[in-house]
Scaffold this motif. Sequence first.
Motif, short mmCIF file in Angstrom:
data_model
loop_
_atom_site.label_atom_id
_atom_site.label_comp_id
_atom_site.label_asym_id
_atom_site.label_seq_id
_atom_site.Cartn_x
_atom_site.Cartn_y
_atom_site.Cartn_z
N ILE A 250 -33.23 -6.54 -2.38
CA ILE A 250 -32.86 -6.68 -3.79
C ILE A 250 -32.19 -5.45 -4.37
CG2 ILE A 250 -34.73 -8.31 -4.17
CD1 ILE A 250 -36.21 -6.11 -5.66
N ILE A 251 -32.25 -4.32 -3.66
CA ILE A 251 -31.64 -3.09 -4.21
C ILE A 251 -30.15 -3.26 -4.51
CG2 ILE A 251 -30.98 -0.73 -3.58
CD1 ILE A 251 -33.78 -0.41 -2.38
N PHE A 257 -26.34 -5.40 -10.90
CA PHE A 257 -26.73 -5.82 -12.26
C PHE A 257 -26.60 -4.66 -13.24
CE2 PHE A 257 -29.89 -6.22 -15.63
CZ PHE A 257 -29.47 -7.42 -16.20
N ILE A 258 -27.03 -3.45 -12.81
CA ILE A 258 -26.92 -2.28 -13.70
C ILE A 258 -25.46 -2.00 -14.04
CG2 ILE A 258 -27.28 0.22 -13.81
CD1 ILE A 258 -29.81 -0.22 -12.11
N ILE A 259 -24.58 -2.14 -13.03
CA ILE A 259 -23.15 -1.86 -13.27
C ILE A 259 -22.51 -2.95 -14.13
CG2 ILE A 259 -20.91 -1.57 -12.15
CD1 ILE A 259 -22.42 -0.42 -9.73
N PHE A 260 -22.83 -4.21 -13.83
CA PHE A 260 -22.16 -5.34 -14.50
C PHE A 260 -23.10 -6.11 -15.43
CE2 PHE A 260 -19.90 -4.83 -10.40
CZ PHE A 260 -18.64 -4.54 -10.88
N GLN A 261 -24.09 -5.43 -16.03
CA GLN A 261 -25.07 -6.17 -16.83
C GLN A 261 -24.42 -6.85 -18.04
OE1 GLN A 261 -28.00 -3.73 -18.95
NE2 GLN A 261 -26.96 -1.93 -18.19
N LYS A 262 -23.38 -6.24 -18.61
CA LYS A 262 -22.70 -6.86 -19.74
C LYS A 262 -22.05 -8.18 -19.32
CE LYS A 262 -19.18 -5.93 -23.26
NZ LYS A 262 -18.14 -4.97 -23.71
N GLN A 263 -21.39 -8.17 -18.15
CA GLN A 263 -20.75 -9.39 -17.65
C GLN A 263 -21.79 -10.43 -17.26
OE1 GLN A 263 -19.84 -6.33 -16.89
NE2 GLN A 263 -17.71 -6.20 -17.55
N PHE A 264 -22.94 -9.99 -16.70
CA PHE A 264 -24.01 -10.92 -16.35
C PHE A 264 -24.48 -11.67 -17.60
CE2 PHE A 264 -24.36 -9.07 -12.22
CZ PHE A 264 -25.12 -9.93 -11.46
N ILE A 265 -24.75 -10.91 -18.67
CA ILE A 265 -25.28 -11.52 -19.89
C ILE A 265 -24.25 -12.45 -20.52
CG2 ILE A 265 -26.10 -11.01 -22.23
CD1 ILE A 265 -27.23 -8.38 -21.03
N GLN A 266 -22.98 -12.00 -20.53
CA GLN A 266 -21.92 -12.84 -21.09
C GLN A 266 -21.76 -14.13 -20.29
OE1 GLN A 266 -18.46 -10.31 -21.22
NE2 GLN A 266 -18.89 -9.59 -23.28
#
Length: 275
Positions: A250-251, A257-266
């Motif tokens: 999972i690392i 996720f940390i790098i693209f968390q904005k895109q994940f949420i959007q």
Amino acid sequence: MNRGKINSKIIIHVVLIIGSFIMVLPFLWMFLTSVKTLSESMQMPPIIIPKSFRWQNYVDVWNLLPFAKFYINTFAMVFFRIVFAIVFSSMAAYAFARIKFPGRDMLFMIVLIQMMIPSQLFVIPQYLLVSKLGWLNTIKALVVPGFVSAFGTFLLRQFFLTLPSELEEAAILDGCNRWQIYWKIAMPLAKSGMAALGIFTALFAWKDLMWPMVVNMSIEKMPLSAGLASLQGQYSTNYPQLMAGSLYAIIPMIILFIIFQKQFIQGIATTGSKS
């Protein structure tokens, strides 16, 4: 600020803190189990904090399984599935959304029906096809069946439907053909939809377990999900090593996720999906 608003904010924050703790608890338990001894991990009642952290479990599981191969196979599977899913799904979605041709609605209905059928029903036909092509125990068997996505076609079609027709009319007046309109106008305007599709394709591919275990028997050709399953024995399981291997798995996704968390949420907000 009156007392009622203060109380409601306090209640909301307490609920959010409890929810956050519940979400983090499985990961915390995974980490604590990964540094226990085998006897501590199986003790009843369970021990929460081990007497001493056994970091050797991480070394043992790394030496036990070919994690470098697992990472290469997984990244190859995720990368090619994302690229081809976006390309093929966007072309199909653009045709369903912007081009009128006989049988268009019927064909799109067939695509929607595919989304309603459990994916397990496709396993045997896909396995027979892959077997006849001689692709068993290869990376192609992991990648090719994920090239086309009915979900991606549906998702991107919704984006293309929102494009104003004036853009296409202006492009046609400027001499663009259908391919140029798709490539130079529709695709750049659907970036947020393609980002959402890429994110979901990556998540689905990363946690795909059944299909890799069906088509690949060789440990050298397995992705992380199927490779970790080999740690689970028929009569006993070394849970500390299994949890250490799960943390290795999972690392990369946590870093993404940390790098693209904005895109994940959007992406999740755009599609309304919680999977």
